[in-house]
Write a protein that holds these residues in place. Structure first.
Motif, PDB file in Angstrom:
ATOM      1  N   THR A 386      44.096  32.563  37.156  1.00 12.58           N
ATOM      2  CA  THR A 386      43.844  33.989  36.942  1.00 12.58           C
ATOM      3  C   THR A 386      42.741  34.483  37.869  1.00 12.58           C
ATOM      4  O   THR A 386      42.838  35.571  38.451  1.00 12.58           O
ATOM      5  CB  THR A 386      43.467  34.257  35.475  1.00 12.58           C
ATOM      6  OG1 THR A 386      44.565  33.907  34.633  1.00 12.58           O
ATOM      7  CG2 THR A 386      43.101  35.717  35.254  1.00 12.58           C
ATOM      8  N   VAL A 387      41.684  33.687  38.005  1.00 13.34           N
ATOM      9  CA  VAL A 387      40.583  34.058  38.895  1.00 13.34           C
ATOM     10  C   VAL A 387      41.086  34.239  40.322  1.00 13.34           C
ATOM     11  O   VAL A 387      40.783  35.240  40.991  1.00 13.34           O
ATOM     12  CB  VAL A 387      39.471  32.984  38.848  1.00 13.34           C
ATOM     13  CG1 VAL A 387      38.376  33.309  39.880  1.00 13.34           C
ATOM     14  CG2 VAL A 387      38.852  32.909  37.455  1.00 13.34           C
ATOM     15  N   CYS A 388      41.879  33.277  40.806  1.00  9.49           N
ATOM     16  CA  CYS A 388      42.391  33.351  42.178  1.00  9.49           C
ATOM     17  C   CYS A 388      43.344  34.534  42.342  1.00  9.49           C
ATOM     18  O   CYS A 388      43.322  35.227  43.374  1.00  9.49           O
ATOM     19  CB  CYS A 388      43.086  32.042  42.546  1.00  9.49           C
ATOM     20  SG  CYS A 388      41.968  30.622  42.691  1.00  9.49           S
ATOM     21  N   ALA A 389      44.180  34.790  41.347  1.00  6.59           N
ATOM     22  CA  ALA A 389      45.132  35.903  41.432  1.00  6.59           C
ATOM     23  C   ALA A 389      44.396  37.240  41.511  1.00  6.59           C
ATOM     24  O   ALA A 389      44.785  38.132  42.285  1.00  6.59           O
ATOM     25  CB  ALA A 389      46.073  35.881  40.232  1.00  6.59           C
ATOM     26  N   ILE A 390      43.334  37.381  40.724  1.00  6.59           N
ATOM     27  CA  ILE A 390      42.552  38.617  40.765  1.00  6.59           C
ATOM     28  C   ILE A 390      41.897  38.788  42.133  1.00  6.59           C
ATOM     29  O   ILE A 390      41.897  39.878  42.723  1.00  6.59           O
ATOM     30  CB  ILE A 390      41.493  38.617  39.644  1.00  6.59           C
ATOM     31  CG1 ILE A 390      42.184  38.833  38.284  1.00  6.59           C
ATOM     32  CG2 ILE A 390      40.436  39.703  39.884  1.00  6.59           C
ATOM     33  CD1 ILE A 390      41.258  38.672  37.097  1.00  6.59           C
ATOM     34  N   ALA A 391      41.355  37.693  42.660  1.00  5.65           N
ATOM     35  CA  ALA A 391      40.729  37.757  43.981  1.00  5.65           C
ATOM     36  C   ALA A 391      41.754  38.084  45.060  1.00  5.65           C
ATOM     37  O   ALA A 391      41.481  38.859  45.980  1.00  5.65           O
ATOM     38  CB  ALA A 391      40.037  36.435  44.287  1.00  5.65           C
ATOM     39  N   ASP A 392      42.960  37.514  44.959  1.00  4.89           N
ATOM     40  CA  ASP A 392      44.020  37.816  45.926  1.00  4.89           C
ATOM     41  C   ASP A 392      44.393  39.295  45.904  1.00  4.89           C
ATOM     42  O   ASP A 392      44.737  39.871  46.941  1.00  4.89           O
ATOM     43  CB  ASP A 392      45.269  36.976  45.623  1.00  4.89           C
ATOM     44  CG  ASP A 392      45.122  35.524  46.055  1.00  4.89           C
ATOM     45  OD1 ASP A 392      44.282  35.247  46.928  1.00  4.89           O
ATOM     46  OD2 ASP A 392      45.844  34.677  45.497  1.00  4.89           O
ATOM     47  N   ASP A 393      44.330  39.892  44.724  1.00  5.78           N
ATOM     48  CA  ASP A 393      44.655  41.321  44.576  1.00  5.78           C
ATOM     49  C   ASP A 393      43.514  42.220  45.052  1.00  5.78           C
ATOM     50  O   ASP A 393      43.651  43.442  45.054  1.00  5.78           O
ATOM     51  CB  ASP A 393      44.956  41.651  43.110  1.00  5.78           C
ATOM     52  CG  ASP A 393      46.251  41.026  42.624  1.00  5.78           C
ATOM     53  OD1 ASP A 393      47.080  40.624  43.473  1.00  5.78           O
ATOM     54  OD2 ASP A 393      46.431  40.926  41.391  1.00  5.78           O
ATOM     55  N   GLY A 394      42.381  41.592  45.412  1.00  2.00           N
ATOM     56  CA  GLY A 394      41.214  42.391  45.788  1.00  2.00           C
ATOM     57  C   GLY A 394      40.459  42.909  44.585  1.00  2.00           C
ATOM     58  O   GLY A 394      39.608  43.798  44.709  1.00  2.00           O
ATOM     59  N   GLY A 395      40.759  42.365  43.415  1.00  2.00           N
ATOM     60  CA  GLY A 395      40.104  42.822  42.192  1.00  2.00           C
ATOM     61  C   GLY A 395      38.726  42.215  42.013  1.00  2.00           C
ATOM     62  O   GLY A 395      38.419  41.152  42.554  1.00  2.00           O
ATOM     63  N   ILE A 396      37.912  42.893  41.243  1.00  2.00           N
ATOM     64  CA  ILE A 396      36.556  42.439  40.953  1.00  2.00           C
ATOM     65  C   ILE A 396      36.395  42.318  39.442  1.00  2.00           C
ATOM     66  O   ILE A 396      36.541  43.301  38.707  1.00  2.00           O
ATOM     67  CB  ILE A 396      35.491  43.407  41.509  1.00  2.00           C
ATOM     68  CG1 ILE A 396      35.604  43.503  43.038  1.00  2.00           C
ATOM     69  CG2 ILE A 396      34.100  42.955  41.113  1.00  2.00           C
ATOM     70  CD1 ILE A 396      35.309  42.216  43.773  1.00  2.00           C
ATOM     71  N   MET A 397      36.105  41.119  38.972  1.00  2.00           N
ATOM     72  CA  MET A 397      35.896  40.888  37.542  1.00  2.00           C
ATOM     73  C   MET A 397      34.498  41.359  37.148  1.00  2.00           C
ATOM     74  O   MET A 397      33.599  41.461  37.993  1.00  2.00           O
ATOM     75  CB  MET A 397      36.059  39.389  37.234  1.00  2.00           C
ATOM     76  CG  MET A 397      37.465  38.880  37.516  1.00  2.00           C
ATOM     77  SD  MET A 397      37.592  37.074  37.546  1.00  2.00           S
ATOM     78  CE  MET A 397      37.316  36.683  35.820  1.00  2.00           C
ATOM     79  N   PRO A 398      34.267  41.641  35.868  1.00  2.00           N
ATOM     80  CA  PRO A 398      32.913  41.956  35.419  1.00  2.00           C
ATOM     81  C   PRO A 398      31.966  40.815  35.750  1.00  2.00           C
ATOM     82  O   PRO A 398      32.389  39.659  35.861  1.00  2.00           O
ATOM     83  CB  PRO A 398      33.077  42.121  33.904  1.00  2.00           C
ATOM     84  CG  PRO A 398      34.511  42.462  33.713  1.00  2.00           C
ATOM     85  CD  PRO A 398      35.244  41.706  34.783  1.00  2.00           C
ATOM     86  N   PRO A 399      30.674  41.105  35.941  1.00  2.00           N
ATOM     87  CA  PRO A 399      29.737  40.030  36.266  1.00  2.00           C
ATOM     88  C   PRO A 399      29.710  38.969  35.175  1.00  2.00           C
ATOM     89  O   PRO A 399      29.920  39.262  33.999  1.00  2.00           O
ATOM     90  CB  PRO A 399      28.386  40.747  36.395  1.00  2.00           C
ATOM     91  CG  PRO A 399      28.557  42.044  35.688  1.00  2.00           C
ATOM     92  CD  PRO A 399      30.004  42.400  35.816  1.00  2.00           C
ATOM     93  N   LYS A 400      29.459  37.734  35.611  1.00  2.00           N
ATOM     94  CA  LYS A 400      29.342  36.594  34.704  1.00  2.00           C
ATOM     95  C   LYS A 400      30.587  36.452  33.828  1.00  2.00           C
ATOM     96  O   LYS A 400      30.527  36.320  32.617  1.00  2.00           O
ATOM     97  CB  LYS A 400      28.089  36.746  33.823  1.00  2.00           C
ATOM     98  CG  LYS A 400      26.790  36.915  34.608  1.00  2.00           C
ATOM     99  CD  LYS A 400      26.531  35.761  35.534  1.00  2.00           C
ATOM    100  CE  LYS A 400      25.194  35.915  36.261  1.00  2.00           C
ATOM    101  NZ  LYS A 400      24.959  34.852  37.254  1.00  2.00           N
ATOM    102  N   SER A 401      31.747  36.469  34.482  1.00  2.00           N
ATOM    103  CA  SER A 401      33.009  36.270  33.763  1.00  2.00           C
ATOM    104  C   SER A 401      33.381  34.801  33.669  1.00  2.00           C
ATOM    105  O   SER A 401      34.154  34.413  32.795  1.00  2.00           O
ATOM    106  CB  SER A 401      34.147  37.023  34.466  1.00  2.00           C
ATOM    107  OG  SER A 401      33.940  38.413  34.437  1.00  2.00           O
ATOM    108  N   THR A 402      32.869  33.996  34.602  1.00  2.00           N
ATOM    109  CA  THR A 402      33.275  32.596  34.669  1.00  2.00           C
ATOM    110  C   THR A 402      32.069  31.695  34.878  1.00  2.00           C
ATOM    111  O   THR A 402      31.091  32.067  35.535  1.00  2.00           O
ATOM    112  CB  THR A 402      34.256  32.373  35.833  1.00  2.00           C
ATOM    113  OG1 THR A 402      33.671  32.864  37.048  1.00  2.00           O
ATOM    114  CG2 THR A 402      35.571  33.081  35.588  1.00  2.00           C
TER     115      THR A 402
END
Length: 418
Positions: A386-402
């Motif tokens: 999921t982390v990689c897929a979001i990064a591939d989409d250019g998405g930014i997760m909330p801080p301190k998600s992982t």
């Protein structure tokens, strides 16, 4: 495509690694760092967290960063640390709880972070980004590695496996019992093979060290803005790169300093408007996570610690939403922290603090029971894909998600910017 670079590391002198190796600067408070230094006088925390040595001084004062540089220079001049004469690559292996994690210690290019070849998935927190920018600038060095991921690659895996032979250059046992080994890759032909193999990888993903990577870019760009002619080495950022199946992800806990106008009981009552709240018994304080009693399918689940009790909170998953909006941390932010507590800036609001996932649940409970915080929220982990897929989409997760493991030690390898 990805570019990696060997570097002439500053490392502990032979026999000094165990005395110097330290946890990352951002997993301990100043008081915790001070206690470690008292028990381990050569700990690299003297350099990465010099504020622990100046308890009556503003931790972000010039004096603190200058002290970091002074101690680092003394370690080199006194022979406690030495610099390799030529650039090498290094294999970093961690052995912990029956599992091994093997990655490549090298430099990556800050310009590829800016261009997006190195994918980010989280925003940085303003204060921490500025702190590491000033620290890297004062030290003229990357003192802690950025942890990066690449998609599984058999060629790279084989090359690294063949490089883990003989006696390690360094071997250290961390406080949690994990064994950290560094193997130097000195053969020029092997270095070229590894560099070329990475040159065929389309992207890297930051797993841990968003602040360190952004801060390294800041240092290079700010020096250019000042008219300084920086060498190529200043663009290079020290990292350790793991394959996606060589890491483990934990949740990242939240801590609240205030419930605003709510009492603990009125806060629970308010939460029931958006979540099912169930008292949760039987939490094991020594465990590193809480397994939901409700099936997570169809639910966002987190656990709230308030007034000495744990509660399981479950919120129904909505319909078609983006990957980011469907994250538990996003739902917590959008449906709880913003509407009930007015915490709209998860990067900068001082009422919201974070505690990494590879800490026992007991640590959260102690921080609340002591009165330091009013409540703690334990989150479920996000999977690597999921982390990689979001990064591939250019998405930014909330801080301190992982919170990624392994957590690497500081002080074993340092990269000089010049």
């Amino acid at each position: 495509m990805v570019h990696i670079y060997p570097f002439a590391a500053v490392r502990p002198a032979d026999g000094k690694a165990q005395a110097i190796a330290a946890v990352p600067y951002d997993v301990v408070s100043a008081s915790e760092a001070r206690e470690i230094i008292n028990n381990q006088p050569l700990s690299f925390l003297r350099i990465s967290r010099a504020d622990a040595l100046l308890p009556d001084t503003d931790p972000y004062s010039d004096q603190v960063y200058a002290l970091s540089k002074k101690i680092f220079d003394e370690y080199i001049s006194d022979g406690i640390c030495v610099q390799e004469s030529v650039p090498f690559l290094y294999v970093y292996r961690v052995l912990h709880e029956g599992r091994s994690y093997t990655g490549l210690s090298c430099c990556v290019d800050a310009r590829e972070y800016k261009s997006g070849v190195i994918h980010r998935h989280e925003l940085t927190r303003y204060d921490k980004e500025e702190d590491r920018t000033r620290h890297i600038d004062a030290m003229n060095a990357n003192t802690g590695p950025v942890v990066l991921l690449h998609l599984k690659n058999d060629v790279v895996a084989t090359l690294l496996s063949k490089s883990v032979t003989g006696t390690p250059l360094m071997e250290v046992t961390a406080a949690n019992g994990s064994i950290h080994q560094i193997f130097a890759v000195r053969d020029s032909e092997k270095i070229k093979l590894i560099v070329d193999a990475f040159g065929k990888i389309p992207a890297l993903y930051i797993a841990d060290g968003h602040h360190r990577c952004k801060s390294a870019l800041n240092v290079a760009e700010r020096r250019i803005e000042k008219g300084i002619n920086i060498p190529e080495e200043t663009w290079h950022v020290m990292g350790v790169v793991f394959a996606e199946d060589e890491v483990k992800v934990h949740g990242y806990s939240r801590l609240l300093t205030s419930l605003g106008d709510y009492t603990p009981q009125t806060f629970l009552t308010a939460l029931r408007a958006v979540a099912t709240i169930t008292p949760f018994e039987g939490v094991e304080p020594s465990s590193y996570s809480i397994t939901p009693k409700q099936k997570k399918t169809g639910l966002h689940v987190f656990h709230l610690y308030l007034e000495g009790r744990w509660y399981e909170c479950a919120i129904q998953i909505s319909g078609a939403v983006s990957r980011i909006d469907s994250l538990d941390v996003s739902v917590l932010q959008d449906q709880v922290l913003v509407p009930f507590l007015g915490i709209t800036d998860s990067r900068g609001d001082a009422r919201l603090q974070y505690l990494g996932g590879a800490r026992p649940i007991r640590d959260l409970m102690i921080k609340v029971d002591s009165g330091e915080y009013v409540a703690a929220i334990a989150m479920q982990p996000v999977d690597v894909q999921t982390v990689c897929a979001i990064a591939d989409d250019g998405g930014i997760m909330p801080p301190k998600s992982t919170w990624f493991e392994p957590k690497l030690l500081s002080g074993l390898l340092v990269h000089l910017l010049e």
